[in-house]
Design a protein around this motif. Structure first.
Motif, mmCIF file in Angstrom:
data_model
loop_
_atom_site.group_PDB
_atom_site.id
_atom_site.type_symbol
_atom_site.label_atom_id
_atom_site.label_comp_id
_atom_site.label_asym_id
_atom_site.label_seq_id
_atom_site.Cartn_x
_atom_site.Cartn_y
_atom_site.Cartn_z
ATOM 1 N N MET A 176 0.937 -1.195 -0.112
ATOM 2 C CA MET A 176 -0.136 -0.055 -0.161
ATOM 3 C C MET A 176 0.721 1.289 -0.089
ATOM 4 O O MET A 176 0.850 2.136 0.773
ATOM 5 C CB MET A 176 -0.951 0.113 1.310
ATOM 6 C CG MET A 176 -1.743 -1.172 1.364
ATOM 7 S SD MET A 176 -3.021 -1.144 -0.198
ATOM 8 C CE MET A 176 -2.538 -2.342 -1.109
ATOM 9 N N ALA A 177 1.850 1.343 -0.831
ATOM 10 C CA ALA A 177 2.831 2.417 -1.301
ATOM 11 C C ALA A 177 3.013 2.474 -2.505
ATOM 12 O O ALA A 177 2.818 1.773 -3.518
ATOM 13 C CB ALA A 177 3.896 2.352 -0.505
ATOM 14 N N ALA A 178 3.646 3.637 -2.977
ATOM 15 C CA ALA A 178 3.966 3.901 -4.446
ATOM 16 C C ALA A 178 5.101 2.997 -4.668
ATOM 17 O O ALA A 178 6.037 2.603 -3.640
ATOM 18 C CB ALA A 178 4.543 5.258 -4.437
ATOM 19 N N ALA A 179 5.276 2.729 -5.910
ATOM 20 C CA ALA A 179 6.464 1.942 -6.354
ATOM 21 C C ALA A 179 7.779 2.247 -6.064
ATOM 22 O O ALA A 179 8.702 1.582 -5.607
ATOM 23 C CB ALA A 179 6.418 1.933 -7.810
ATOM 24 N N ASP A 180 8.200 3.735 -5.828
ATOM 25 C CA ASP A 180 9.297 4.142 -5.505
ATOM 26 C C ASP A 180 9.578 3.808 -3.952
ATOM 27 O O ASP A 180 10.758 3.379 -3.833
ATOM 28 C CB ASP A 180 9.731 5.474 -6.024
ATOM 29 C CG ASP A 180 8.600 6.483 -5.426
ATOM 30 O OD1 ASP A 180 7.386 6.188 -5.061
ATOM 31 O OD2 ASP A 180 8.824 7.814 -5.396
ATOM 32 N N VAL A 181 8.489 3.948 -3.327
ATOM 33 C CA VAL A 181 8.517 3.896 -1.638
ATOM 34 C C VAL A 181 8.901 2.314 -1.405
ATOM 35 O O VAL A 181 9.841 2.027 -0.959
ATOM 36 C CB VAL A 181 7.568 4.292 -1.242
ATOM 37 C CG1 VAL A 181 7.549 3.744 0.423
ATOM 38 C CG2 VAL A 181 7.258 5.768 -1.153
ATOM 39 N N GLN A 182 8.404 1.564 -2.057
ATOM 40 C CA GLN A 182 8.251 -0.107 -1.984
ATOM 41 C C GLN A 182 9.843 -0.303 -2.382
ATOM 42 O O GLN A 182 10.355 -1.112 -1.845
ATOM 43 C CB GLN A 182 7.155 -0.679 -2.768
ATOM 44 C CG GLN A 182 7.475 -2.058 -2.857
ATOM 45 C CD GLN A 182 8.242 -2.838 -4.014
ATOM 46 O OE1 GLN A 182 7.950 -2.329 -5.182
ATOM 47 N NE2 GLN A 182 8.957 -3.860 -3.722
ATOM 48 N N MET A 183 10.410 0.021 -3.543
ATOM 49 C CA MET A 183 11.395 -0.110 -3.899
ATOM 50 C C MET A 183 12.639 0.350 -3.257
ATOM 51 O O MET A 183 13.575 -0.675 -2.957
ATOM 52 C CB MET A 183 11.910 0.258 -5.369
ATOM 53 C CG MET A 183 10.878 -0.552 -6.448
ATOM 54 S SD MET A 183 11.315 -2.646 -6.266
ATOM 55 C CE MET A 183 13.117 -2.593 -6.530
ATOM 56 N N ASN A 184 12.524 1.325 -2.611
ATOM 57 C CA ASN A 184 13.611 1.810 -1.566
ATOM 58 C C ASN A 184 13.594 0.891 -0.509
ATOM 59 O O ASN A 184 14.719 0.447 0.203
ATOM 60 C CB ASN A 184 13.443 3.238 -1.380
ATOM 61 C CG ASN A 184 13.638 4.378 -2.511
ATOM 62 O OD1 ASN A 184 14.476 4.041 -3.431
ATOM 63 N ND2 ASN A 184 13.232 5.411 -2.254
ATOM 64 N N PHE A 185 12.330 0.628 0.038
ATOM 65 C CA PHE A 185 12.418 -0.388 1.186
ATOM 66 C C PHE A 185 13.202 -1.685 0.766
ATOM 67 O O PHE A 185 13.890 -2.458 1.626
ATOM 68 C CB PHE A 185 10.960 -0.653 1.529
ATOM 69 C CG PHE A 185 10.674 -1.795 2.364
ATOM 70 C CD1 PHE A 185 10.441 -1.262 3.907
ATOM 71 C CD2 PHE A 185 10.491 -2.938 2.114
ATOM 72 C CE1 PHE A 185 10.584 -2.194 4.887
ATOM 73 C CE2 PHE A 185 10.229 -3.971 3.105
ATOM 74 C CZ PHE A 185 10.377 -3.682 4.720
#
Length: 367
Positions: A176-185
């Motif tokens: 439940m997050a934008a793709a960039d937030v998910q990929m940084n994680f």
């Protein structure tokens, strides 16, 4: 709202995953014939310039059956990928049809000239599959829905928002997050699992963030180029999922995609399943985001599978979990996931009185 962690529930349903429905029964003198007959139909449909080819698995029964349309994870575009085997094994045994097609541009499906990674278009392909199955003999047009894992889970929510006649949607390991937030994680965890110190993790995330800010229109191209150049010579650069993002026309659209917006725009009953030990998805932040929007998400049910990773697997070492080569071979093996999926789908089946009591009504987000 209550978000429960499911342990071993309804183990009898879970065991179905171990027994493919159409094995030849005469393999030994003590074998007996199967009590399940499954028909396979090749279905070809079109959308936005592409010709898409798939297989419908349908129990041979006279009464109309509901059906699940499987959407693709990023690394598993083919109907033959191991990820989808559990659906083939379980769903017909529970009386459901299953439709799996090759993603556009893969296998026997053409690309239609579209660039890969267009979430809107891929979701529209699923909606086109939905429209085609509503006309298929043997299927109940009012009991057709979507299932997807990872990127497929994102697409499931988007498809359900576009097609409000869908009976249900199941999104597995969908952040439940934008793709960039998910990929940084994910990148931070990849580096951490591979033994990199926090200083390297911080530097990598800074570089990714600068490129993502450029894609969002918040920084200049020169700033993004400089940030990538700062890490391009490092031995861990290939672990950052950064190469090519600056010039990828789909990346800005992907990072602007908001899964919560899709959920808010849908009235389709939706099951969200997360793995407790998923290094790819910020599950904690996803749960917090869902809680903050609980009043708008009365149709959503959330479950956490104890010990499961991103692919709903148990016992996989972290190094293997973040290996993209392994992603193409991953196949769920968590019994609680199998049981939950079967039980929840049966609760969506109004024609089966024996399973109506299996719905987990106390886990809805809005309660």
């Amino acid at each position: 709202m209550r978000i429960r962690r499911d342990g071993m529930i309804w183990a009898a349903i879970a065991l179905l995953a171990a027994a493919p429905p159409s094995l030849a029964w005469a393999q030994s003198p003590w074998s007996v014939p199967s009590d399940l007959s499954v028909e396979q139909r090749t279905i070809i449909f079109g959308n936005r310039g592409a010709t898409l080819s798939g297989t419908l698995y349908l129990p041979r029964e006279k009464r109309p059956r509901g059906a699940v349309i499987a959407l693709h994870g990023a690394q598993v575009p083919l109907r033959s990928d191991p990820l989808y085997r559990h659906l083939i094994d379980i769903l017909p045994r529970l009386g459901w049809g299953l439709f799996i097609y090759d993603r556009r541009g893969s296998g026997e499906s053409t690309s239609g000239g579209a660039a890969p990674g267009n979430f809107e278009l891929l979701a529209e392909d699923a909606v086109a599959a939905f429209a085609r199955l509503r006309r298929e003999p043997g299927l109940d047009p009012d009991r057709i829905g979507f299932w997807g894992l990872s990127q497929g889970g994102w697409l499931t929510m988007l498809a359900a928002a576009k097609e409000q006649r869908a009976a249900f949607a199941v999104a597995v390991s969908a952040p439940m997050a934008a793709a960039d937030v998910q990929m940084n994680f994910a990148v931070a965890n990849i580096l951490r699992i591979r033994g990199q110190p926090q200083s390297v993790i911080d530097r990598a995330v800074r570089a990714r963030t600068a490129v993502d800010d450029y894609a969002r229109g918040l920084r200049s191209r020169s700033e993004a180029d400089a940030a990538e150049a700062d890490v391009a010579g490092e031995p861990w650069y290939d672990q950052l999922w950064l190469k090519g993002n600056i010039d990828d026309p789909e990346w800005p659209r992907q990072i602007r995609a908001d899964p919560l917006r899709s959920l808010r725009g849908s009235r389709v009953p939706t099951l969200l399943i997360f793995g407790q030990s998923d290094p790819w998805v910020p599950v904690g932040a996803s749960l917090a985001a869902l809680r903050s929007s609980a009043a708008e998400l009365s149709q959503v049910t959330v479950k956490i599978i104890d010990g499961a990773d991103h692919a709903m697997m148990l016992g996989i070492p972290p190094l293997q979990q973040v290996d993209t080569g392994f992603a193409t071979r991953a196949a769920p093996n968590a019994p609680a996931y199998f049981a939950l999926l079967g039980a929840w789908l049966q609760s969506m089946n109004p024609g089966d009185k024996a399973t109506e009591k299996s719905g987990e009504k106390d886990a809805h987000i809005g309660k």
